[in-house]
Design a protein around this motif. Structure first.
Motif, PDB file in Angstrom:
ATOM      1  N   ASN A  66       0.848  -1.185   0.000  1.00 16.62           N
ATOM      2  CA  ASN A  66       0.000   0.000   0.000  1.00 16.62           C
ATOM      3  C   ASN A  66       0.889   1.241   0.000  1.00 16.62           C
ATOM      4  OD1 ASN A  66      -1.620   2.194   0.758  1.00 16.62           O
ATOM      5  ND2 ASN A  66      -3.050   0.867   1.844  1.00 16.62           N
ATOM      6  N   MET A  67       1.136   1.781  -1.178  1.00 18.94           N
ATOM      7  CA  MET A  67       2.058   2.901  -1.327  1.00 18.94           C
ATOM      8  C   MET A  67       1.582   4.149  -0.587  1.00 18.94           C
ATOM      9  SD  MET A  67       4.600   1.779  -3.044  1.00 18.94           S
ATOM     10  CE  MET A  67       4.311   0.377  -1.998  1.00 18.94           C
ATOM     11  N   GLN A  68       0.276   4.403  -0.596  1.00 15.50           N
ATOM     12  CA  GLN A  68      -0.235   5.588   0.082  1.00 15.50           C
ATOM     13  C   GLN A  68       0.020   5.503   1.585  1.00 15.50           C
ATOM     14  OE1 GLN A  68      -2.186   3.682  -1.986  1.00 15.50           O
ATOM     15  NE2 GLN A  68      -2.083   4.986  -3.798  1.00 15.50           N
ATOM     16  N   GLN A  69      -0.226   4.343   2.165  1.00 16.23           N
ATOM     17  CA  GLN A  69       0.008   4.181   3.598  1.00 16.23           C
ATOM     18  C   GLN A  69       1.498   4.279   3.921  1.00 16.23           C
ATOM     19  OE1 GLN A  69      -0.842   0.352   5.565  1.00 16.23           O
ATOM     20  NE2 GLN A  69      -1.953   1.575   7.096  1.00 16.23           N
ATOM     21  N   ALA A  70       2.325   3.688   3.117  1.00 12.81           N
ATOM     22  CA  ALA A  70       3.771   3.767   3.335  1.00 12.81           C
ATOM     23  C   ALA A  70       4.227   5.222   3.323  1.00 12.81           C
ATOM     24  CB  ALA A  70       4.516   2.956   2.277  1.00 12.81           C
ATOM     25  N   ALA A  71       3.721   5.998   2.390  1.00 14.94           N
ATOM     26  CA  ALA A  71       4.106   7.404   2.287  1.00 14.94           C
ATOM     27  C   ALA A  71       3.631   8.205   3.498  1.00 14.94           C
ATOM     28  CB  ALA A  71       3.545   8.017   1.006  1.00 14.94           C
ATOM     29  N   ARG A  72       2.485   7.831   4.055  1.00 12.95           N
ATOM     30  CA  ARG A  72       1.940   8.568   5.195  1.00 12.95           C
ATOM     31  C   ARG A  72       2.648   8.268   6.507  1.00 12.95           C
ATOM     32  NH1 ARG A  72      -3.120   7.149   2.805  1.00 12.95           N
ATOM     33  NH2 ARG A  72      -3.310   5.433   4.283  1.00 12.95           N
ATOM     34  N   VAL A  73       3.069   7.028   6.740  1.00  9.35           N
ATOM     35  CA  VAL A  73       3.536   6.651   8.081  1.00  9.35           C
ATOM     36  C   VAL A  73       5.039   6.448   8.209  1.00  9.35           C
ATOM     37  CG1 VAL A  73       1.322   5.594   8.660  1.00  9.35           C
ATOM     38  CG2 VAL A  73       3.190   4.150   7.835  1.00  9.35           C
ATOM     39  N   SER A  74       5.768   6.384   7.113  1.00  4.26           N
ATOM     40  CA  SER A  74       7.186   6.035   7.230  1.00  4.26           C
ATOM     41  C   SER A  74       8.099   7.255   7.117  1.00  4.26           C
ATOM     42  CB  SER A  74       7.562   5.010   6.159  1.00  4.26           C
ATOM     43  OG  SER A  74       7.409   5.564   4.875  1.00  4.26           O
ATOM     44  N   ASP A  75       9.250   7.126   7.737  1.00  6.16           N
ATOM     45  CA  ASP A  75      10.295   8.135   7.626  1.00  6.16           C
ATOM     46  C   ASP A  75      11.340   7.703   6.606  1.00  6.16           C
ATOM     47  OD1 ASP A  75       9.162   9.673   9.724  1.00  6.16           O
ATOM     48  OD2 ASP A  75      10.115   8.345  11.180  1.00  6.16           O
ATOM     49  N   LEU A  76      11.619   6.413   6.578  1.00  3.86           N
ATOM     50  CA  LEU A  76      12.577   5.805   5.645  1.00  3.86           C
ATOM     51  C   LEU A  76      11.882   4.682   4.903  1.00  3.86           C
ATOM     52  CD1 LEU A  76      15.563   5.585   8.124  1.00  3.86           C
ATOM     53  CD2 LEU A  76      15.387   7.154   6.189  1.00  3.86           C
ATOM     54  N   ASP A 116      16.062   5.085   1.127  1.00  5.85           N
ATOM     55  CA  ASP A 116      16.248   6.529   1.283  1.00  5.85           C
ATOM     56  C   ASP A 116      15.116   7.072   2.152  1.00  5.85           C
ATOM     57  OD1 ASP A 116      17.230   9.134   0.941  1.00  5.85           O
ATOM     58  OD2 ASP A 116      17.390   8.935  -1.228  1.00  5.85           O
ATOM     59  N   ALA A 117      15.159   8.368   2.399  1.00  9.35           N
ATOM     60  CA  ALA A 117      14.052   9.033   3.074  1.00  9.35           C
ATOM     61  C   ALA A 117      12.797   8.814   2.240  1.00  9.35           C
ATOM     62  CB  ALA A 117      14.341  10.524   3.220  1.00  9.35           C
ATOM     63  N   THR A 118      11.684   8.583   2.910  1.00  8.77           N
ATOM     64  CA  THR A 118      10.432   8.287   2.205  1.00  8.77           C
ATOM     65  C   THR A 118      10.093   9.360   1.182  1.00  8.77           C
ATOM     66  OG1 THR A 118       9.602   6.987   4.045  1.00  8.77           O
ATOM     67  CG2 THR A 118       7.960   7.874   2.541  1.00  8.77           C
ATOM     68  N   GLU A 119      10.263  10.609   1.540  1.00 10.31           N
ATOM     69  CA  GLU A 119       9.958  11.697   0.613  1.00 10.31           C
ATOM     70  C   GLU A 119      10.761  11.564  -0.682  1.00 10.31           C
ATOM     71  OE1 GLU A 119      10.093  16.560   0.300  1.00 10.31           O
ATOM     72  OE2 GLU A 119      10.254  15.613   2.268  1.00 10.31           O
ATOM     73  N   MET A 120      12.030  11.202  -0.569  1.00  9.76           N
ATOM     74  CA  MET A 120      12.864  11.037  -1.765  1.00  9.76           C
ATOM     75  C   MET A 120      12.409   9.842  -2.602  1.00  9.76           C
ATOM     76  SD  MET A 120      14.863  13.575  -1.841  1.00  9.76           S
ATOM     77  CE  MET A 120      15.983  13.082  -3.131  1.00  9.76           C
ATOM     78  N   ILE A 121      12.092   8.743  -1.947  1.00 10.78           N
ATOM     79  CA  ILE A 121      11.640   7.552  -2.681  1.00 10.78           C
ATOM     80  C   ILE A 121      10.398   7.871  -3.503  1.00 10.78           C
ATOM     81  CG2 ILE A 121      10.599   5.248  -2.402  1.00 10.78           C
ATOM     82  CD1 ILE A 121      13.582   5.118  -1.938  1.00 10.78           C
ATOM     83  N   PHE A 122       9.477   8.654  -2.926  1.00 16.21           N
ATOM     84  CA  PHE A 122       8.214   8.929  -3.612  1.00 16.21           C
ATOM     85  C   PHE A 122       8.248  10.133  -4.543  1.00 16.21           C
ATOM     86  CE2 PHE A 122       6.764   6.005  -0.401  1.00 16.21           C
ATOM     87  CZ  PHE A 122       5.799   5.283  -1.077  1.00 16.21           C
TER      88      PHE A 122
END
Length: 79
Positions: A24-34, A56-62
């Motif tokens: 679940n990409m949306q959930q991963a983006a919401r709750v993870s830091d890395l 990497d940092a979640t923001e960078m991955i997405f």
């Protein structure tokens, strides 16, 4: 229930390291830091190994993944 789980993860990650495996990409983006993205390497003899593609940092991955396989997966073009 998803919201309650995400709230609990946010609370727990202040004191603990939490590892979540999800598609679940949306959930991963919401709750993870890395974030780590894994894929499968299939050898000619049929042996299959999981490989770490990117971490990497979640923001960078997405937003700016460094590997095209990661980009394809998080944008829904692959997987």
């Amino acid at each position: 229930s998803t919201s309650a789980i995400e709230d609990l993860v946010d609370e727990l990650k202040r004191d603990y390291t939490i590892v979540i495996v999800t598609h679940n990409m949306q959930q991963a983006a919401r709750v993870s830091d890395l974030t780590a993205f894994f894929s499968l390497d299939v050898h000619e003899d049929g042996l299959r190994n999981g490989i770490l593609v990117e971490y990497d940092a979640t923001e960078m991955i997405f937003t700016q993944p460094s590997d095209e396989r990661t980009e394809g997966y998080v944008t829904g073009r692959f997987g």
